[in-house]
Design a protein around this motif. Sequence first.
Motif, mmCIF file in Angstrom:
data_model
loop_
_atom_site.group_PDB
_atom_site.id
_atom_site.type_symbol
_atom_site.label_atom_id
_atom_site.label_comp_id
_atom_site.label_asym_id
_atom_site.label_seq_id
_atom_site.Cartn_x
_atom_site.Cartn_y
_atom_site.Cartn_z
ATOM 1 N N LEU A 1 0.861 5.452 9.340
ATOM 2 C CA LEU A 1 1.361 4.101 9.070
ATOM 3 C C LEU A 1 0.445 3.036 9.668
ATOM 4 N N LEU A 2 -0.084 3.289 10.852
ATOM 5 C CA LEU A 2 -1.006 2.352 11.483
ATOM 6 C C LEU A 2 -2.294 2.220 10.659
ATOM 7 N N VAL B 1 -4.527 -1.996 4.592
ATOM 8 C CA VAL B 1 -3.968 -3.052 3.743
ATOM 9 C C VAL B 1 -4.377 -4.422 4.276
ATOM 10 N N GLY B 2 -4.405 -4.582 5.596
ATOM 11 C CA GLY B 2 -4.830 -5.851 6.176
ATOM 12 C C GLY B 2 -6.287 -6.157 5.866
ATOM 13 N N GLY C 1 -1.566 0.290 7.549
ATOM 14 C CA GLY C 1 -1.433 -1.135 7.842
ATOM 15 C C GLY C 1 -2.773 -1.801 8.053
ATOM 16 N N VAL C 2 -3.671 -1.144 8.779
ATOM 17 C CA VAL C 2 -5.006 -1.698 9.010
ATOM 18 C C VAL C 2 -5.769 -1.762 7.694
#
Length: 71
Positions: free
Chosen positions: A57-58, A64-65, A61-62
């Motif tokens: 998940l981390l 997608v960011g 998230g990175v």
Amino acid sequence: MDELELSHMLKEMAERAFPREANLWPRLRARIEASSQPAGIRRWIRQLLAWGLLALLLALGVGVGAWAGNL
């Protein structure tokens, strides 16, 4: 045999089959506690899966960011 005798017999049979104080709580508590304490290997597998999911998940998230920053 009249209705009163039949009622009395049925009541006696029910009392013999089912004790008045059927305290099931200690047995239920023991089963719940035994099932809620996983074995050592299962606990390690669950921890590894949890950490792996967190890392995934981390990373997602990175990623997608970073992708959204390039738009």
